[in-house]
Design a protein around this motif. Structure first.
Motif, mmCIF file in Angstrom:
data_model
loop_
_atom_site.group_PDB
_atom_site.id
_atom_site.type_symbol
_atom_site.label_atom_id
_atom_site.label_comp_id
_atom_site.label_asym_id
_atom_site.label_seq_id
_atom_site.Cartn_x
_atom_site.Cartn_y
_atom_site.Cartn_z
ATOM 1 N N ILE A 254 0.842 -1.200 0.000
ATOM 2 C CA ILE A 254 0.000 0.000 0.000
ATOM 3 C C ILE A 254 0.874 1.247 0.000
ATOM 4 O O ILE A 254 0.591 2.229 -0.703
ATOM 5 C CB ILE A 254 -0.945 -0.002 1.222
ATOM 6 C CG1 ILE A 254 -1.969 -1.139 1.088
ATOM 7 C CG2 ILE A 254 -1.663 1.339 1.352
ATOM 8 C CD1 ILE A 254 -2.918 -1.252 2.258
ATOM 9 N N ARG A 255 1.967 1.221 0.774
ATOM 10 C CA ARG A 255 2.863 2.365 0.810
ATOM 11 C C ARG A 255 3.424 2.666 -0.569
ATOM 12 O O ARG A 255 3.472 3.829 -1.003
ATOM 13 C CB ARG A 255 4.015 2.112 1.789
ATOM 14 C CG ARG A 255 4.868 3.349 2.070
ATOM 15 C CD ARG A 255 6.124 2.993 2.829
ATOM 16 N NE ARG A 255 7.023 2.220 1.990
ATOM 17 C CZ ARG A 255 7.828 2.755 1.081
ATOM 18 N NH1 ARG A 255 7.836 4.061 0.889
ATOM 19 N NH2 ARG A 255 8.623 1.997 0.372
ATOM 20 N N LYS A 256 3.836 1.628 -1.297
ATOM 21 C CA LYS A 256 4.372 1.825 -2.646
ATOM 22 C C LYS A 256 3.294 2.377 -3.582
ATOM 23 O O LYS A 256 3.579 3.208 -4.446
ATOM 24 C CB LYS A 256 4.924 0.514 -3.192
ATOM 25 C CG LYS A 256 6.221 0.072 -2.543
ATOM 26 C CD LYS A 256 6.753 -1.209 -3.164
ATOM 27 C CE LYS A 256 8.100 -1.600 -2.558
ATOM 28 N NZ LYS A 256 8.610 -2.867 -3.137
ATOM 29 N N GLN A 257 2.060 1.926 -3.396
ATOM 30 C CA GLN A 257 0.962 2.427 -4.223
ATOM 31 C C GLN A 257 0.740 3.913 -3.962
ATOM 32 O O GLN A 257 0.540 4.697 -4.894
ATOM 33 C CB GLN A 257 -0.317 1.644 -3.916
ATOM 34 C CG GLN A 257 -1.546 2.128 -4.697
ATOM 35 C CD GLN A 257 -2.776 1.307 -4.352
ATOM 36 O OE1 GLN A 257 -2.722 0.089 -4.302
ATOM 37 N NE2 GLN A 257 -3.891 1.991 -4.109
ATOM 38 N N TRP A 258 0.789 4.306 -2.687
ATOM 39 C CA TRP A 258 0.625 5.729 -2.341
ATOM 40 C C TRP A 258 1.732 6.561 -2.958
ATOM 41 O O TRP A 258 1.477 7.629 -3.517
ATOM 42 C CB TRP A 258 0.657 5.900 -0.833
ATOM 43 C CG TRP A 258 -0.529 5.394 -0.100
ATOM 44 C CD1 TRP A 258 -1.651 4.816 -0.627
ATOM 45 C CD2 TRP A 258 -0.718 5.406 1.311
ATOM 46 N NE1 TRP A 258 -2.513 4.462 0.373
ATOM 47 C CE2 TRP A 258 -1.977 4.800 1.560
ATOM 48 C CE3 TRP A 258 0.042 5.839 2.376
ATOM 49 C CZ2 TRP A 258 -2.486 4.646 2.848
ATOM 50 C CZ3 TRP A 258 -0.460 5.693 3.662
ATOM 51 C CH2 TRP A 258 -1.710 5.098 3.899
ATOM 52 N N VAL A 259 2.973 6.085 -2.840
ATOM 53 C CA VAL A 259 4.117 6.827 -3.379
ATOM 54 C C VAL A 259 3.957 7.038 -4.872
ATOM 55 O O VAL A 259 4.152 8.138 -5.395
ATOM 56 C CB VAL A 259 5.433 6.093 -3.067
ATOM 57 C CG1 VAL A 259 6.590 6.714 -3.852
ATOM 58 C CG2 VAL A 259 5.740 6.150 -1.572
ATOM 59 N N SER A 260 3.584 5.982 -5.572
ATOM 60 C CA SER A 260 3.394 6.080 -7.026
ATOM 61 C C SER A 260 2.274 7.054 -7.369
ATOM 62 O O SER A 260 2.407 7.887 -8.276
ATOM 63 C CB SER A 260 3.077 4.695 -7.600
ATOM 64 O OG SER A 260 2.781 4.776 -8.973
ATOM 65 N N LEU A 261 1.172 6.974 -6.620
ATOM 66 C CA LEU A 261 0.027 7.844 -6.870
ATOM 67 C C LEU A 261 0.387 9.307 -6.617
ATOM 68 O O LEU A 261 0.096 10.196 -7.443
ATOM 69 C CB LEU A 261 -1.130 7.422 -5.963
ATOM 70 C CG LEU A 261 -2.468 8.154 -6.097
ATOM 71 C CD1 LEU A 261 -3.028 8.008 -7.496
ATOM 72 C CD2 LEU A 261 -3.465 7.609 -5.072
ATOM 73 N N LEU A 262 1.045 9.571 -5.499
ATOM 74 C CA LEU A 262 1.442 10.947 -5.171
ATOM 75 C C LEU A 262 2.420 11.511 -6.197
ATOM 76 O O LEU A 262 2.259 12.636 -6.680
ATOM 77 C CB LEU A 262 2.093 10.988 -3.788
ATOM 78 C CG LEU A 262 1.166 10.906 -2.578
ATOM 79 C CD1 LEU A 262 1.970 10.655 -1.313
ATOM 80 C CD2 LEU A 262 0.330 12.157 -2.435
ATOM 81 N N GLU A 263 3.443 10.735 -6.534
ATOM 82 C CA GLU A 263 4.460 11.234 -7.454
ATOM 83 C C GLU A 263 3.874 11.502 -8.834
ATOM 84 O O GLU A 263 4.160 12.529 -9.455
ATOM 85 C CB GLU A 263 5.617 10.241 -7.559
ATOM 86 C CG GLU A 263 6.767 10.767 -8.407
ATOM 87 C CD GLU A 263 7.976 9.871 -8.374
ATOM 88 O OE1 GLU A 263 9.035 10.305 -8.851
ATOM 89 O OE2 GLU A 263 7.868 8.723 -7.888
ATOM 90 N N THR A 264 3.031 10.598 -9.304
ATOM 91 C CA THR A 264 2.404 10.787 -10.615
ATOM 92 C C THR A 264 1.552 12.042 -10.631
ATOM 93 O O THR A 264 1.634 12.862 -11.551
ATOM 94 C CB THR A 264 1.542 9.565 -10.987
ATOM 95 O OG1 THR A 264 2.369 8.409 -11.082
ATOM 96 C CG2 THR A 264 0.838 9.785 -12.325
#
Length: 216
Positions: free
Chosen positions: A89-99
């Motif tokens: 989930i943390r990796k998903q958040w990071v990807s979503l925020l950065e994008t």
């Protein structure tokens, strides 16, 4: 009339591929988990439950869009930095925020929420690095300033301003308290300027003397 009053929920998304077609300018709110982001949004909107407030950090897992009367959108980003969130989930958040922060073409400004007692953590600096490369402005709210003495709050503000000074006019900083409603007017004037809106109808920014007289 206050800029954020009457904000209304529009959509929540969990993946960057589900981002809605851009309609109007967007102002994003981001911050470390438990820094007071949801409380700040609710205070600005004069709504007790517009943004979800949880005693468990890391509960806000979606990007939430709220439409303002002026046509712009307030975009509530997932809180970051909560260690107990599962790694996937943390990796998903990071990807979503950065994008979102790097690629969203109608994102015109970022309001970065930091706890005034613990500002500019490594993750806050990472957020700034992601966002500032696009040349757009960021306004930092040092929240929970009511938990500091007046001198401590002033020292925290001065320290953050000093550390961010090399970034120039692209970054601005202020104190904020959801509990005592300190700093609401300053945020509204800053965001209105980003949107190119007149500020004559907004509540005036109180002076330091006025704040002291009001016991804030």
């Amino acid at each position: 009339m206050p800029l954020f009053r009457n904000a209304r929920f529009e959509i929540s998304i969990a993946k960057s591929g589900d981002l809605p077609v851009p309609v109007g300018a967007e102002i994003a709110f981001a911050g470390r988990s438990n820094a007071g982001k949801s409380s700040a949004i609710n205070t600005l909107a004069e709504h007790t439950r517009l943004a979800y407030v949880s005693k468990t950090p890391g509960r806000t897992q979606l990007i939430n869009f709220f439409r303002l009367d002026c046509g712009a959108a307030l975009v509530d980003l997932p809180g970051y930095g909560y260690a107990k969130v599962p790694e996937a989930i943390r990796k998903q958040w990071v990807s979503l925020l950065e994008t979102y922060l790097r690629q969203r073409e109608n994102l015109i400004g970022l309001v970065l929420i930091m706890d005034s007692r613990h500002p500019l953590t490594p993750l806050d600096r990472q957020m700034l690095d992601w966002y500032l490369s696009g040349g757009r402005p960021v306004h930092c709210l040092l929240t929970k300033s009511d938990k500091l003495s007046r001198n401590e709050a002033a020292a925290s503000l001065a320290k953050v301003r000093r550390e961010l000074a090399p970034l120039g006019a692209q970054v601005s900083v202020q104190l904020f308290s959801s509990l005592k409603k300190i700093g609401m007017e300053e945020v509204e004037h800053k965001v209105a300027a980003w949107l190119g809106l007149p500020t004559d109808d907004l509540p005036a920014i109180p002076t330091a003397a006025e704040l002291r007289a009001a016991g804030k």
